[in-house]
Scaffold this motif. Structure first.
Motif, PDB file in Angstrom:
ATOM      1  N   ILE A 289       0.832  -1.209   0.000  1.00  0.00           N
ATOM      2  CA  ILE A 289       0.000   0.000   0.000  1.00  0.00           C
ATOM      3  C   ILE A 289       0.869   1.261   0.000  1.00  0.00           C
ATOM      4  O   ILE A 289       0.816   2.061  -0.926  1.00  0.00           O
ATOM      5  CB  ILE A 289      -0.951   0.028   1.235  1.00  0.00           C
ATOM      6  CG1 ILE A 289      -1.774  -1.273   1.343  1.00  0.00           C
ATOM      7  CG2 ILE A 289      -1.826   1.276   1.205  1.00  0.00           C
ATOM      8  CD1 ILE A 289      -2.844  -1.457   0.323  1.00  0.00           C
TER       9      ILE A 289
ATOM     10  N   ARG B  78       3.198   2.026  -2.945  1.00  0.00           N
ATOM     11  CA  ARG B  78       2.622   1.962  -4.292  1.00  0.00           C
ATOM     12  C   ARG B  78       1.452   2.899  -4.495  1.00  0.00           C
ATOM     13  O   ARG B  78       0.631   2.694  -5.385  1.00  0.00           O
ATOM     14  CB  ARG B  78       2.159   0.513  -4.558  1.00  0.00           C
ATOM     15  CG  ARG B  78       3.329  -0.414  -4.719  1.00  0.00           C
ATOM     16  CD  ARG B  78       2.951  -1.859  -4.525  1.00  0.00           C
ATOM     17  NE  ARG B  78       4.149  -2.679  -4.592  1.00  0.00           N
ATOM     18  CZ  ARG B  78       4.503  -3.416  -5.635  1.00  0.00           C
ATOM     19  NH1 ARG B  78       3.720  -3.477  -6.689  1.00  0.00           N
ATOM     20  NH2 ARG B  78       5.616  -4.107  -5.613  1.00  0.00           N
ATOM     21  N   THR B  79       1.353   3.917  -3.632  1.00  0.00           N
ATOM     22  CA  THR B  79       0.254   4.871  -3.780  1.00  0.00           C
ATOM     23  C   THR B  79       0.836   6.278  -3.711  1.00  0.00           C
ATOM     24  O   THR B  79       1.978   6.464  -3.288  1.00  0.00           O
ATOM     25  CB  THR B  79      -0.774   4.699  -2.636  1.00  0.00           C
ATOM     26  OG1 THR B  79      -0.064   4.663  -1.403  1.00  0.00           O
ATOM     27  CG2 THR B  79      -1.568   3.422  -2.801  1.00  0.00           C
TER      28      THR B  79
ATOM     29  N   HIS C  57       4.985   1.530  -9.863  1.00  0.00           N
ATOM     30  CA  HIS C  57       3.758   0.830  -9.461  1.00  0.00           C
ATOM     31  C   HIS C  57       2.632   1.793  -9.079  1.00  0.00           C
ATOM     32  O   HIS C  57       1.605   1.361  -8.551  1.00  0.00           O
ATOM     33  CB  HIS C  57       4.046  -0.078  -8.270  1.00  0.00           C
ATOM     34  CG  HIS C  57       5.059  -1.131  -8.570  1.00  0.00           C
ATOM     35  ND1 HIS C  57       6.367  -1.031  -8.185  1.00  0.00           N
ATOM     36  CD2 HIS C  57       4.948  -2.293  -9.241  1.00  0.00           C
ATOM     37  CE1 HIS C  57       7.030  -2.098  -8.605  1.00  0.00           C
ATOM     38  NE2 HIS C  57       6.194  -2.885  -9.254  1.00  0.00           N
TER      39      HIS C  57
ATOM     40  N   PRO D  49      -0.538   4.367  -9.196  1.00  0.00           N
ATOM     41  CA  PRO D  49      -1.709   4.552 -10.068  1.00  0.00           C
ATOM     42  C   PRO D  49      -1.556   5.846 -10.870  1.00  0.00           C
ATOM     43  O   PRO D  49      -0.776   6.720 -10.504  1.00  0.00           O
ATOM     44  CB  PRO D  49      -2.872   4.656  -9.084  1.00  0.00           C
ATOM     45  CG  PRO D  49      -2.279   5.082  -7.795  1.00  0.00           C
ATOM     46  CD  PRO D  49      -0.856   4.574  -7.773  1.00  0.00           C
TER      47      PRO D  49
ATOM     48  N   TRP E  53      -9.281   6.019  -5.841  1.00  0.00           N
ATOM     49  CA  TRP E  53      -8.430   6.352  -4.684  1.00  0.00           C
ATOM     50  C   TRP E  53      -8.500   7.822  -4.285  1.00  0.00           C
ATOM     51  O   TRP E  53      -7.721   8.282  -3.448  1.00  0.00           O
ATOM     52  CB  TRP E  53      -6.977   5.926  -4.945  1.00  0.00           C
ATOM     53  CG  TRP E  53      -6.341   6.569  -6.156  1.00  0.00           C
ATOM     54  CD1 TRP E  53      -6.443   6.128  -7.442  1.00  0.00           C
ATOM     55  CD2 TRP E  53      -5.531   7.754  -6.208  1.00  0.00           C
ATOM     56  NE1 TRP E  53      -5.740   6.967  -8.291  1.00  0.00           N
ATOM     57  CE2 TRP E  53      -5.161   7.966  -7.554  1.00  0.00           C
ATOM     58  CE3 TRP E  53      -5.057   8.649  -5.246  1.00  0.00           C
ATOM     59  CZ2 TRP E  53      -4.355   9.036  -7.962  1.00  0.00           C
ATOM     60  CZ3 TRP E  53      -4.267   9.722  -5.653  1.00  0.00           C
ATOM     61  CH2 TRP E  53      -3.923   9.895  -7.006  1.00  0.00           C
TER      62      TRP E  53
ATOM     63  N   TRP F 130     -11.301  -0.742  -0.768  1.00  0.00           N
ATOM     64  CA  TRP F 130     -10.155  -0.355  -1.617  1.00  0.00           C
ATOM     65  C   TRP F 130      -8.890  -1.051  -1.118  1.00  0.00           C
ATOM     66  O   TRP F 130      -8.112  -1.599  -1.912  1.00  0.00           O
ATOM     67  CB  TRP F 130     -10.000   1.175  -1.577  1.00  0.00           C
ATOM     68  CG  TRP F 130      -8.750   1.684  -2.239  1.00  0.00           C
ATOM     69  CD1 TRP F 130      -8.606   2.034  -3.544  1.00  0.00           C
ATOM     70  CD2 TRP F 130      -7.474   1.881  -1.627  1.00  0.00           C
ATOM     71  NE1 TRP F 130      -7.308   2.442  -3.783  1.00  0.00           N
ATOM     72  CE2 TRP F 130      -6.594   2.359  -2.627  1.00  0.00           C
ATOM     73  CE3 TRP F 130      -6.979   1.706  -0.330  1.00  0.00           C
ATOM     74  CZ2 TRP F 130      -5.251   2.659  -2.370  1.00  0.00           C
ATOM     75  CZ3 TRP F 130      -5.644   2.000  -0.079  1.00  0.00           C
ATOM     76  CH2 TRP F 130      -4.799   2.475  -1.091  1.00  0.00           C
ATOM     77  N   TYR F 131      -8.703  -1.047   0.203  1.00  0.00           N
ATOM     78  CA  TYR F 131      -7.518  -1.674   0.808  1.00  0.00           C
ATOM     79  C   TYR F 131      -7.463  -3.172   0.456  1.00  0.00           C
ATOM     80  O   TYR F 131      -6.424  -3.678   0.005  1.00  0.00           O
ATOM     81  CB  TYR F 131      -7.575  -1.460   2.331  1.00  0.00           C
ATOM     82  CG  TYR F 131      -6.600  -2.302   3.113  1.00  0.00           C
ATOM     83  CD1 TYR F 131      -5.266  -1.924   3.235  1.00  0.00           C
ATOM     84  CD2 TYR F 131      -7.019  -3.486   3.742  1.00  0.00           C
ATOM     85  CE1 TYR F 131      -4.372  -2.699   3.952  1.00  0.00           C
ATOM     86  CE2 TYR F 131      -6.134  -4.258   4.466  1.00  0.00           C
ATOM     87  CZ  TYR F 131      -4.810  -3.858   4.565  1.00  0.00           C
ATOM     88  OH  TYR F 131      -3.924  -4.635   5.276  1.00  0.00           O
TER      89      TYR F 131
ATOM     90  N   ASP G  92      -8.937  -4.716  -1.993  1.00  0.00           N
ATOM     91  CA  ASP G  92      -8.718  -4.870  -3.441  1.00  0.00           C
ATOM     92  C   ASP G  92      -7.241  -4.705  -3.792  1.00  0.00           C
ATOM     93  O   ASP G  92      -6.717  -5.426  -4.629  1.00  0.00           O
ATOM     94  CB  ASP G  92      -9.529  -3.836  -4.235  1.00  0.00           C
ATOM     95  CG  ASP G  92     -11.010  -4.148  -4.229  1.00  0.00           C
ATOM     96  OD1 ASP G  92     -11.382  -5.268  -3.811  1.00  0.00           O
ATOM     97  OD2 ASP G  92     -11.796  -3.266  -4.629  1.00  0.00           O
ATOM     98  N   ARG G  93      -6.571  -3.733  -3.157  1.00  0.00           N
ATOM     99  CA  ARG G  93      -5.139  -3.514  -3.448  1.00  0.00           C
ATOM    100  C   ARG G  93      -4.320  -4.739  -3.026  1.00  0.00           C
ATOM    101  O   ARG G  93      -3.432  -5.177  -3.735  1.00  0.00           O
ATOM    102  CB  ARG G  93      -4.594  -2.276  -2.718  1.00  0.00           C
ATOM    103  CG  ARG G  93      -5.144  -0.928  -3.167  1.00  0.00           C
ATOM    104  CD  ARG G  93      -4.696  -0.531  -4.558  1.00  0.00           C
ATOM    105  NE  ARG G  93      -5.400  -1.240  -5.610  1.00  0.00           N
ATOM    106  CZ  ARG G  93      -6.683  -1.077  -5.929  1.00  0.00           C
ATOM    107  NH1 ARG G  93      -7.442  -0.216  -5.269  1.00  0.00           N
ATOM    108  NH2 ARG G  93      -7.233  -1.768  -6.899  1.00  0.00           N
TER     109      ARG G  93
ATOM    110  N   GLU H  46      -4.964  -7.524  -5.503  1.00  0.00           N
ATOM    111  CA  GLU H  46      -4.278  -7.201  -6.754  1.00  0.00           C
ATOM    112  C   GLU H  46      -2.790  -7.542  -6.619  1.00  0.00           C
ATOM    113  O   GLU H  46      -2.187  -8.149  -7.504  1.00  0.00           O
ATOM    114  CB  GLU H  46      -4.433  -5.697  -6.978  1.00  0.00           C
ATOM    115  CG  GLU H  46      -4.171  -5.184  -8.344  1.00  0.00           C
ATOM    116  CD  GLU H  46      -4.445  -3.672  -8.353  1.00  0.00           C
ATOM    117  OE1 GLU H  46      -5.585  -3.287  -8.682  1.00  0.00           O
ATOM    118  OE2 GLU H  46      -3.545  -2.901  -7.996  1.00  0.00           O
ATOM    119  N   GLN H  47      -2.219  -7.178  -5.474  1.00  0.00           N
ATOM    120  CA  GLN H  47      -0.806  -7.413  -5.234  1.00  0.00           C
ATOM    121  C   GLN H  47      -0.496  -8.908  -5.180  1.00  0.00           C
ATOM    122  O   GLN H  47       0.500  -9.370  -5.723  1.00  0.00           O
ATOM    123  CB  GLN H  47      -0.436  -6.741  -3.908  1.00  0.00           C
ATOM    124  CG  GLN H  47       1.004  -6.394  -3.779  1.00  0.00           C
ATOM    125  CD  GLN H  47       1.558  -5.782  -5.047  1.00  0.00           C
ATOM    126  OE1 GLN H  47       1.015  -4.805  -5.555  1.00  0.00           O
ATOM    127  NE2 GLN H  47       2.605  -6.366  -5.592  1.00  0.00           N
TER     128      GLN H  47
END
Ligand code: 3BY
Ligand code: FES
Ligand code: FE
Length: 405
Positions: A38, A41-42, A155, A157, A253, A390-391, A393-394, A397-398
């Motif tokens: 997280i 990568r944000t 990485h 978005p 996000w 969202w957390y 899902d991230r 995804e990872q």
């Protein structure tokens, strides 16, 4: 490092629209996952361009275990680096603000330019290549005077849709030419997700924030109550006439929206009166409600007519989070003349201290054997649900990327 299968089964165990299983709020190995999956990568809001006024001005801070450095360049842009010397890794600049023509490591005095290039390194081998030992860069994006960073920009978005939404809405507030009135950090003994879940709802505001609730509307702009719908419609008309877009605009996000404060309130004060005599926005006599922008995973901001406030939560351990608050005012506003610092910070500071109690108390209850994840209120905790969704899902995804790799 934690097994991917364990994260997967914890995610599978989570009931939709419920708080997370206990290990997410408590375990050290999941904290490491959060940092990598997280926080690296944000896009993270770290502050404002106004904090880096001159070429050579810098801001040093840590994201989790990683010290970073932002430096204003000669051409006016802002560059970001890991604040770790390419010799043996020492932290180069102490955390905080400063200004220097050269970045000098305190250990063996390797010296870097503001652009991160290594300029001098004493007593190295004849074939030592300075060009291969510049500071490692991080991603930096500036929008409307705000500075966002990403530690692993490959990485990150796409920043463009957020920029396109925020830039025009924030432009009238002129944050790039404002000044930082103050920055105050407090440490919450709670997992960063409990801090953020709390920060994404105002279900607790009526009972827990006696100061904030005087100016901050307790129901959202999208309320279905007839009176509030009418109030919002009148506000939106007034803003449109002043050329101020209300939105909302959002992506997965980020979220940007302007909404009214309580009737009569022009700022986040106890009596609703402005906190700063020199307004940042002249339109409507500064009576423009607040522009709120929030980005996952860890920030929200409010810009009223007279000041802007930033909240960001930086995890420092599995059950420890540093909450950084910053206030911007008009560049010519003079402390003690145009504003009083205690008054400027009072409402949000009280709010942050009250929220610290709430998050720490939440952590105590969650740590116990009796904790069972519970359901969010669809009406009052929609943004909490979005944040946690969202957390998850991230992380999913990872995991998919790691499995494919
Ligand atoms: O995110 C916000 O705008 C607010 C500030 C107070 C509580 N939180 C929902
Ligand atoms: Fe920086 Fe040696 S670690 S000069
Ligand atoms: Fe709160």
């Amino acid at each position: 490092m934690i097994e991917a299968s364990r994260i997967q089964s914890l995610l599978d165990a989570r009931k939709p629209h419920h708080s997370l299983p206990q290990p997410f709020y408590r375990d050290a190995d999941l904290f490491d996952v959060d940092m990598e999956a997280i926080f690296h990568r944000t896009w993270l809001l770290v502050g404002f361009e106004a904090e880096l006024a001159e070429p050579g001005s810098y801001l040093a801070l840590a994201i989790g275990r990683s010290p970073i450095l932002l430096v204003r360049q000669k051409d006016g842009t802002i560059a970001g680096f890991f604040n770790s010397c390419r010799h043996r890794g020492a932290q180069i600049c102490a955390d905080g603000h400063g200004r220097t023509p050269r970045l000098v490591c305190p250990y063996h005095q390797w010296t870097y330019g503001p652009d991160g290039r290594l300029l001098t390194a004493a007593r190295m081998a004849a074939d030592f290549d300075k060009d291969r030992h510049g500071l490692n860069p991080i991603g930096v994006e500036c929008v409307g005077g705000c500075v966002y960073v990403c530690l692993s920009p490959a990485h990150a978005p796409d920043f463009a849709p957020f920029r396109a939404a925020l830039e025009p809405m924030l432009a009238p507030h002129r944050l790039a030419e404002a000044k930082l009135a103050t920055s105050i950090a407090i440490v919450d003994k709670a997992n960063w997700k409990l801090v953020m879940e709390n920060g994404r709802e105002c279900h607790h505001c009526a009972a827990c924030h006696p100061e904030l609730k005087l100016s901050f509307p307790l129901s959202a702009a999208d309320s279905t109550e007839k009176d509030e719908v009418e109030l919002f419609a009148r506000y939106a008309e007034r803003m449109a006439a002043a050329g101020l877009e209300v939105g909302p605009r959002s992506g997965d996000w980020w979220h940007v929206a302007r909404f009214p404060l309580n009737p009569g309130a022009k700022s986040f004060s106890l009596d609703g009166s402005p906190l700063v005599a020199k307004p940042m926005v002249e339109a409507c006599g500064g009576d423009i409600g607040t522009l709120r922008w929030a980005t996952e995973p860890n920030s929200f901001c409010h810009a009223a007519g007279d000041n802007a406030f930033m909240f960001s939560a930086i995890p420092t351990g599995p059950m420890e989070t540093t909450v950084v608050a910053k206030w911007l005012v008009h560049k010519d506003a003079i402390e003690g003349v145009d504003y009083d610092l205690d008054r400027l910070t009072h409402v949000w500071m009280e709010t942050n201290l009250q929220d610290r109690e709430l998050a720490e108390n939440n952590q105590r209850g969650v740590n116990g054997a009796g904790y069972v994840p519970g359901p969010y209120s669809p009406e009052a905790e929609e943004y909490v649900d979005r944040f946690v969704g969202w957390y998850c899902d991230r992380l999913r995804e990872q995991l998919a990327i790691d499995v494919a790799a």
